[in-house]
Motif scaffolding. Structure first.
Motif, PDB file in Angstrom:
ATOM      1  N   MET A 132       5.620  -5.996  -8.285  1.00 51.18           N
ATOM      2  CA  MET A 132       6.162  -5.029  -7.364  1.00 51.18           C
ATOM      3  C   MET A 132       7.313  -5.675  -6.614  1.00 51.18           C
ATOM      4  N   ASP A 133       8.347  -4.902  -6.414  1.00 50.42           N
ATOM      5  CA  ASP A 133       9.512  -5.448  -5.736  1.00 50.42           C
ATOM      6  C   ASP A 133       9.698  -4.816  -4.360  1.00 50.42           C
ATOM      7  N   ARG A 134      10.620  -5.370  -3.605  1.00 52.27           N
ATOM      8  CA  ARG A 134      10.853  -4.918  -2.230  1.00 52.27           C
ATOM      9  C   ARG A 134      11.277  -3.458  -2.187  1.00 52.27           C
ATOM     10  N   GLU A 135      12.154  -3.044  -3.102  1.00 54.15           N
ATOM     11  CA  GLU A 135      12.619  -1.658  -3.113  1.00 54.15           C
ATOM     12  C   GLU A 135      11.456  -0.689  -3.318  1.00 54.15           C
ATOM     13  N   GLN A 136      10.541  -1.025  -4.214  1.00 53.73           N
ATOM     14  CA  GLN A 136       9.392  -0.161  -4.476  1.00 53.73           C
ATOM     15  C   GLN A 136       8.532  -0.014  -3.224  1.00 53.73           C
ATOM     16  N   VAL A 137       8.270  -1.125  -2.565  1.00 52.89           N
ATOM     17  CA  VAL A 137       7.449  -1.098  -1.356  1.00 52.89           C
ATOM     18  C   VAL A 137       8.130  -0.270  -0.271  1.00 52.89           C
ATOM     19  N   CYS A 138       9.439  -0.449  -0.103  1.00 55.05           N
ATOM     20  CA  CYS A 138      10.169   0.280   0.940  1.00 55.05           C
ATOM     21  C   CYS A 138      10.209   1.773   0.643  1.00 55.05           C
ATOM     22  N   LEU A 139      10.390   2.144  -0.620  1.00 50.15           N
ATOM     23  CA  LEU A 139      10.365   3.565  -0.986  1.00 50.15           C
ATOM     24  C   LEU A 139       9.000   4.173  -0.701  1.00 50.15           C
ATOM     25  N   LEU A 140       7.948   3.461  -1.064  1.00 57.97           N
ATOM     26  CA  LEU A 140       6.602   3.963  -0.828  1.00 57.97           C
ATOM     27  C   LEU A 140       6.322   4.114   0.668  1.00 57.97           C
ATOM     28  N   LYS A 141       6.773   3.165   1.448  1.00 59.04           N
ATOM     29  CA  LYS A 141       6.588   3.246   2.904  1.00 59.04           C
ATOM     30  C   LYS A 141       7.353   4.446   3.460  1.00 59.04           C
ATOM     31  N   GLU A 142       8.567   4.679   2.979  1.00 56.25           N
ATOM     32  CA  GLU A 142       9.347   5.825   3.448  1.00 56.25           C
ATOM     33  C   GLU A 142       8.682   7.142   3.056  1.00 56.25           C
ATOM     34  N   ILE A 143       8.112   7.190   1.860  1.00 57.00           N
ATOM     35  CA  ILE A 143       7.389   8.391   1.429  1.00 57.00           C
ATOM     36  C   ILE A 143       6.212   8.667   2.364  1.00 57.00           C
ATOM     37  N   MET A 144       5.486   7.629   2.733  1.00 58.27           N
ATOM     38  CA  MET A 144       4.353   7.813   3.640  1.00 58.27           C
ATOM     39  C   MET A 144       4.816   8.273   5.023  1.00 58.27           C
ATOM     40  N   GLU A 145       5.922   7.738   5.499  1.00 59.54           N
ATOM     41  CA  GLU A 145       6.444   8.140   6.805  1.00 59.54           C
ATOM     42  C   GLU A 145       6.879   9.604   6.797  1.00 59.54           C
TER      43      GLU A 145
ATOM     44  N   TYR B  76      -0.362   6.608 -14.975  1.00 56.74           N
ATOM     45  CA  TYR B  76      -0.818   6.571 -13.588  1.00 56.74           C
ATOM     46  C   TYR B  76      -1.491   5.251 -13.218  1.00 56.74           C
ATOM     47  N   ILE B  77      -2.164   4.650 -14.156  1.00 52.38           N
ATOM     48  CA  ILE B  77      -2.920   3.428 -13.864  1.00 52.38           C
ATOM     49  C   ILE B  77      -2.086   2.152 -13.956  1.00 52.38           C
ATOM     50  N   ASN B  78      -0.810   2.259 -14.330  1.00 53.08           N
ATOM     51  CA  ASN B  78       0.007   1.072 -14.579  1.00 53.08           C
ATOM     52  C   ASN B  78       0.491   0.354 -13.327  1.00 53.08           C
ATOM     53  N   GLY B  79       0.846   1.077 -12.308  1.00 50.35           N
ATOM     54  CA  GLY B  79       1.447   0.463 -11.131  1.00 50.35           C
ATOM     55  C   GLY B  79       0.422  -0.195 -10.244  1.00 50.35           C
ATOM     56  N   PRO B  80       0.910  -0.931  -9.267  1.00 51.95           N
ATOM     57  CA  PRO B  80      -0.030  -1.487  -8.289  1.00 51.95           C
ATOM     58  C   PRO B  80      -0.650  -0.365  -7.459  1.00 51.95           C
ATOM     59  N   TRP B  81      -1.860  -0.573  -7.020  1.00 47.49           N
ATOM     60  CA  TRP B  81      -2.551   0.395  -6.190  1.00 47.49           C
ATOM     61  C   TRP B  81      -2.048   0.258  -4.759  1.00 47.49           C
ATOM     62  N   PRO B  82      -2.166   1.287  -3.933  1.00 50.37           N
ATOM     63  CA  PRO B  82      -1.597   1.228  -2.579  1.00 50.37           C
ATOM     64  C   PRO B  82      -2.043   0.021  -1.761  1.00 50.37           C
ATOM     65  N   TRP B  83      -3.231  -0.445  -1.934  1.00 51.62           N
ATOM     66  CA  TRP B  83      -3.724  -1.578  -1.152  1.00 51.62           C
ATOM     67  C   TRP B  83      -3.189  -2.911  -1.674  1.00 51.62           C
ATOM     68  N   GLU B  84      -2.488  -2.891  -2.791  1.00 53.92           N
ATOM     69  CA  GLU B  84      -1.921  -4.115  -3.342  1.00 53.92           C
ATOM     70  C   GLU B  84      -0.492  -4.388  -2.857  1.00 53.92           C
ATOM     71  N   PHE B  85       0.110  -3.462  -2.137  1.00 48.04           N
ATOM     72  CA  PHE B  85       1.458  -3.637  -1.622  1.00 48.04           C
ATOM     73  C   PHE B  85       1.456  -4.445  -0.348  1.00 48.04           C
ATOM     74  N   ASP B  86       2.500  -5.222  -0.160  1.00 43.01           N
ATOM     75  CA  ASP B  86       2.705  -5.940   1.097  1.00 43.01           C
ATOM     76  C   ASP B  86       3.744  -5.147   1.886  1.00 43.01           C
ATOM     77  N   TYR B  87       3.292  -4.268   2.766  1.00 45.06           N
ATOM     78  CA  TYR B  87       4.184  -3.387   3.509  1.00 45.06           C
ATOM     79  C   TYR B  87       5.013  -4.137   4.549  1.00 45.06           C
ATOM     80  N   ARG B  88       4.729  -5.394   4.760  1.00 44.09           N
ATOM     81  CA  ARG B  88       5.532  -6.179   5.693  1.00 44.09           C
ATOM     82  C   ARG B  88       6.902  -6.480   5.134  1.00 44.09           C
ATOM     83  N   LEU B  89       7.142  -6.207   3.856  1.00 45.42           N
ATOM     84  CA  LEU B  89       8.439  -6.461   3.230  1.00 45.42           C
ATOM     85  C   LEU B  89       9.533  -5.566   3.782  1.00 45.42           C
ATOM     86  N   CYS B  90       9.150  -4.446   4.385  1.00 46.11           N
ATOM     87  CA  CYS B  90      10.150  -3.501   4.911  1.00 46.11           C
ATOM     88  C   CYS B  90      10.195  -3.535   6.417  1.00 46.11           C
TER      89      CYS B  90
END
Length: 86
Positions: A1-14, A72-86
């Motif tokens: 997982m990369d920083r862009e992916q984590v930041c996009l996911l965080k923005e989606i949640m916001e 659907y099962i390929n990506g990291p699960w939500p609890w596997e992200f380090d949201y501190r990257l954003c």
């Protein structure tokens, strides 16, 4: 997982949070035009960012269409992200 992916996911949640809150507010204040405009702007942004995320990283929900093989099962699960990257 990369920083862009984590930041996009965080923005989606916001944005999803804003949509939930504006929906609840509009349930009790259906004539608040400013709130409705805010909700609609975020709904459009949500649609765009989810499309961007899914094009790059795969489906966010298992009831969306999937490429072959089932992705659907390929990506990291939500609890596997380090949201501190954003």
């Amino acid at each position: 997982m990369d920083r862009e992916q984590v930041c996009l996911l965080k923005e989606i949640m916001e944005i999803s949070f804003v949509l939930d809150e504006t929906s609840l507010y509009l349930d009790t204040h259906p004539n608040d035009e400013r709130a409705l405009r805010l909700h609609n702007n975020y709904a459009q942004k949500y649609s765009e960012i989810v499309s961007l995320y899914e094009a790059k990283y795969g489906p966010l929900q298992n009831h969306n269409m999937s490429q072959y093989p089932w992705a659907y099962i390929n990506g990291p699960w939500p609890w596997e992200f380090d949201y501190r990257l954003c």
